[in-house]
Motif scaffolding. Structure first.
Motif, PDB file in Angstrom:
ATOM      1  N   LEU A   1       8.188  29.034  10.380  1.00  0.00           N
ATOM      2  CA  LEU A   1       8.093  28.600   8.997  1.00  0.00           C
ATOM      3  C   LEU A   1       8.704  27.217   8.805  1.00  0.00           C
ATOM      4  N   LYS A   2       9.760  26.905   9.577  1.00  0.00           N
ATOM      5  CA  LYS A   2      10.416  25.592   9.470  1.00  0.00           C
ATOM      6  C   LYS A   2       9.458  24.475   9.844  1.00  0.00           C
ATOM      7  N   GLN A   3       8.652  24.694  10.855  1.00  0.00           N
ATOM      8  CA  GLN A   3       7.685  23.687  11.272  1.00  0.00           C
ATOM      9  C   GLN A   3       6.593  23.511  10.222  1.00  0.00           C
ATOM     10  N   ILE A   4       6.159  24.616   9.605  1.00  0.00           N
ATOM     11  CA  ILE A   4       5.151  24.532   8.553  1.00  0.00           C
ATOM     12  C   ILE A   4       5.705  23.713   7.382  1.00  0.00           C
ATOM     13  N   HIS A   5       6.947  23.992   7.016  1.00  0.00           N
ATOM     14  CA  HIS A   5       7.589  23.247   5.925  1.00  0.00           C
ATOM     15  C   HIS A   5       7.659  21.756   6.264  1.00  0.00           C
ATOM     16  N   ALA A   6       8.024  21.445   7.503  1.00  0.00           N
ATOM     17  CA  ALA A   6       8.134  20.043   7.927  1.00  0.00           C
ATOM     18  C   ALA A   6       6.778  19.349   7.858  1.00  0.00           C
ATOM     19  N   GLU A   7       5.718  20.048   8.258  1.00  0.00           N
ATOM     20  CA  GLU A   7       4.370  19.465   8.204  1.00  0.00           C
ATOM     21  C   GLU A   7       3.962  19.167   6.767  1.00  0.00           C
ATOM     22  N   ILE A   8       4.235  20.135   5.875  1.00  0.00           N
ATOM     23  CA  ILE A   8       3.884  19.942   4.463  1.00  0.00           C
ATOM     24  C   ILE A   8       4.669  18.765   3.884  1.00  0.00           C
ATOM     25  N   ARG A   9       5.970  18.720   4.200  1.00  0.00           N
ATOM     26  CA  ARG A   9       6.826  17.637   3.690  1.00  0.00           C
ATOM     27  C   ARG A   9       6.365  16.276   4.209  1.00  0.00           C
ATOM     28  N   ASN A  10       6.127  16.190   5.495  1.00  0.00           N
ATOM     29  CA  ASN A  10       5.754  14.907   6.089  1.00  0.00           C
ATOM     30  C   ASN A  10       4.432  14.377   5.547  1.00  0.00           C
ATOM     31  N   LYS A  11       3.474  15.289   5.355  1.00  0.00           N
ATOM     32  CA  LYS A  11       2.180  14.860   4.813  1.00  0.00           C
ATOM     33  C   LYS A  11       2.330  14.420   3.360  1.00  0.00           C
ATOM     34  N   PHE A  12       3.122  15.158   2.606  1.00  0.00           N
ATOM     35  CA  PHE A  12       3.340  14.817   1.197  1.00  0.00           C
ATOM     36  C   PHE A  12       3.937  13.410   1.078  1.00  0.00           C
ATOM     37  N   ILE A  13       4.951  13.144   1.892  1.00  0.00           N
ATOM     38  CA  ILE A  13       5.617  11.832   1.849  1.00  0.00           C
ATOM     39  C   ILE A  13       4.695  10.737   2.361  1.00  0.00           C
ATOM     40  N   SER A  14       3.997  10.999   3.472  1.00  0.00           N
ATOM     41  CA  SER A  14       3.099  10.000   4.054  1.00  0.00           C
ATOM     42  C   SER A  14       2.014   9.566   3.072  1.00  0.00           C
ATOM     43  N   ASP A  15       1.469  10.535   2.333  1.00  0.00           N
ATOM     44  CA  ASP A  15       0.406  10.229   1.379  1.00  0.00           C
ATOM     45  C   ASP A  15       0.898   9.395   0.193  1.00  0.00           C
ATOM     46  N   ARG A  16       2.205   9.345   0.013  1.00  0.00           N
ATOM     47  CA  ARG A  16       2.775   8.613  -1.125  1.00  0.00           C
ATOM     48  C   ARG A  16       3.548   7.371  -0.714  1.00  0.00           C
ATOM     49  N   THR A  17       3.473   7.029   0.556  1.00  0.00           N
ATOM     50  CA  THR A  17       4.225   5.864   1.036  1.00  0.00           C
ATOM     51  C   THR A  17       3.384   4.940   1.909  1.00  0.00           C
ATOM     52  N   ASN A  18       2.071   5.100   1.907  1.00  0.00           N
ATOM     53  CA  ASN A  18       1.261   4.239   2.787  1.00  0.00           C
ATOM     54  C   ASN A  18       0.793   2.950   2.122  1.00  0.00           C
ATOM     55  N   THR A  19       1.119   2.754   0.836  1.00  0.00           N
ATOM     56  CA  THR A  19       0.885   1.469   0.174  1.00  0.00           C
ATOM     57  C   THR A  19       2.012   1.238  -0.827  1.00  0.00           C
ATOM     58  N   PHE A  20       2.208  -0.005  -1.218  1.00  0.00           N
ATOM     59  CA  PHE A  20       3.229  -0.302  -2.223  1.00  0.00           C
ATOM     60  C   PHE A  20       2.858   0.307  -3.569  1.00  0.00           C
ATOM     61  N   ASP A  21       1.583   0.316  -3.900  1.00  0.00           N
ATOM     62  CA  ASP A  21       1.150   0.891  -5.175  1.00  0.00           C
ATOM     63  C   ASP A  21       1.501   2.374  -5.257  1.00  0.00           C
ATOM     64  N   LYS A  22       1.292   3.092  -4.156  1.00  0.00           N
ATOM     65  CA  LYS A  22       1.596   4.527  -4.158  1.00  0.00           C
ATOM     66  C   LYS A  22       3.101   4.771  -4.216  1.00  0.00           C
TER      67      LYS A  22
END
Length: 323
Positions: free
Chosen positions: A217-238
């Protein structure tokens, strides 16, 4: 070792890491090694341009550099004379603050300008640069290659090789903005960790295979967290949109849009202003096809503003967490 100390919080590491990096970059841009005179800069450009040209006689390198240096010195003098006699003035594109001058509205009367070329026709270039350069190069390449081609290659290299200070200032400018991006990503990561509901409310989707392949479950949580952050940090606008949503309008990175615009022009367009990014440089007087005039002072001012914003952002985040 010290990150878990009770007097520190999750924002201490990213903020202090940015401060240390930007302080180091500020010291680099302030060092004397980048502060040379115009004659030394021109000689450096000539030597680089000659060295990149493989067709000259290596044994005569020193004399070739000297001959080409004389040609470009004379050409620059002729260009200055042309500007004076024609009555045309270089267009001011940015006012630069220098030591010993009191700034007025953040700027002083010291100016960085483009070179006026509207009066520089083909005849002028032939007489003052092309023909003298071919004549200077010929004795050193006559037995190896066509002198006209060799002169054209050196001339092209002279246009491509930037001044030493510009190399230094631009490289440090880009590094400073890259460090700031890392800082923002880390801060956003902390904000996400402080707000577990963000991940619970996320509509991000994952394939059944990725979930079934997770070890626990810890790995699943990490995957969800990392994707959430990545999708919101790949441009300055985001990044900006997320920070404003979580901390309010005062957290907006829009106050740094001009710094980001300069970085984008340097990285993606070799420092030449295009129609697509000229609007982001509205605070200056750049026009399409201008070459950015990045000096040590330009970079130092950008670093100061990045540090100031970073400190204010962390203060807002800490206040929000303490509510």
């Amino acid at each position: 070792m010290w990150e878990t100390h009770s007097g520190l919080d999750a924002y201490s590491q990213p903020l202090n890491a940015l401060r240390i990096t930007l302080l180091s970059l500020d010291e680099l841009v302030s060092s004397d090694s980048g502060d040379t005179g115009e004659e030394e800069d021109l000689r450096w450009q000539v030597s680089r341009s000659v060295d990149i040209t493989a067709s000259h006689d290596a044994d005569a390198r020193h004399q070739l550099i000297e001959d080409v240096f004389i040609v470009y010195t004379n050409f620059n003098n002729a260009l200055s004379d042309l500007s004076r006699t024609s009555g045309s003035k270089p267009r001011v594109i940015e006012e630069d603050q220098v030591a010993g001058k009191e700034p007025v509205d953040g700027l002083t009367e010291v100016r960085v300008t483009t070179v006026t070329t509207e009066d520089m026709d083909d005849w002028f270039v032939d007489a003052e640069l092309r023909f003298p350069l071919i004549a200077a190069v010929t004795p050193h390449v006559a037995n190896r290659t066509d002198p006209t081609t060799a002169a054209a290659e050196i001339g092209l290299n002279m246009e491509l090789v930037p001044e030493p200070e510009r190399i230094r200032a631009e490289a440090i400018y880009i590094a400073a903005v890259a460090s700031f991006e890392v800082f923002l990503n880390r801060v956003i990561g902390v904000l996400v960790d402080e707000r577990p509901q963000l991940l619970r409310e996320s509509k991000d989707s994952f394939s059944a295979t990725r979930l079934l392949d997770a070890q626990n479950l810890k790995q699943i949580h990490a995957e969800i967290r990392n994707k959430f952050i990545s999708d919101r940090t790949n441009t300055f606008d985001k990044r900006n949109k997320f920070l404003v949503t979580q901390l309010g309008d005062e957290a907006s990175t829009s106050v740094l849009d001009d710094i980001v615009a300069v970085r984008n022009v340097l990285v993606h367009h070799a420092g030449v202003v295009t129609a697509a990014n000229v609007a982001g440089l509205a605070q200056s007087r750049y026009q399409v096809d201008d070459r950015l005039a990045i000096t040590s002072n330009t970079t130092k001012r950008a670093i100061e503003r990045l540090v100031k914003y970073a400190s204010q952002l962390v203060t807002m985040a800490r206040q929000e967490a303490g509510r």
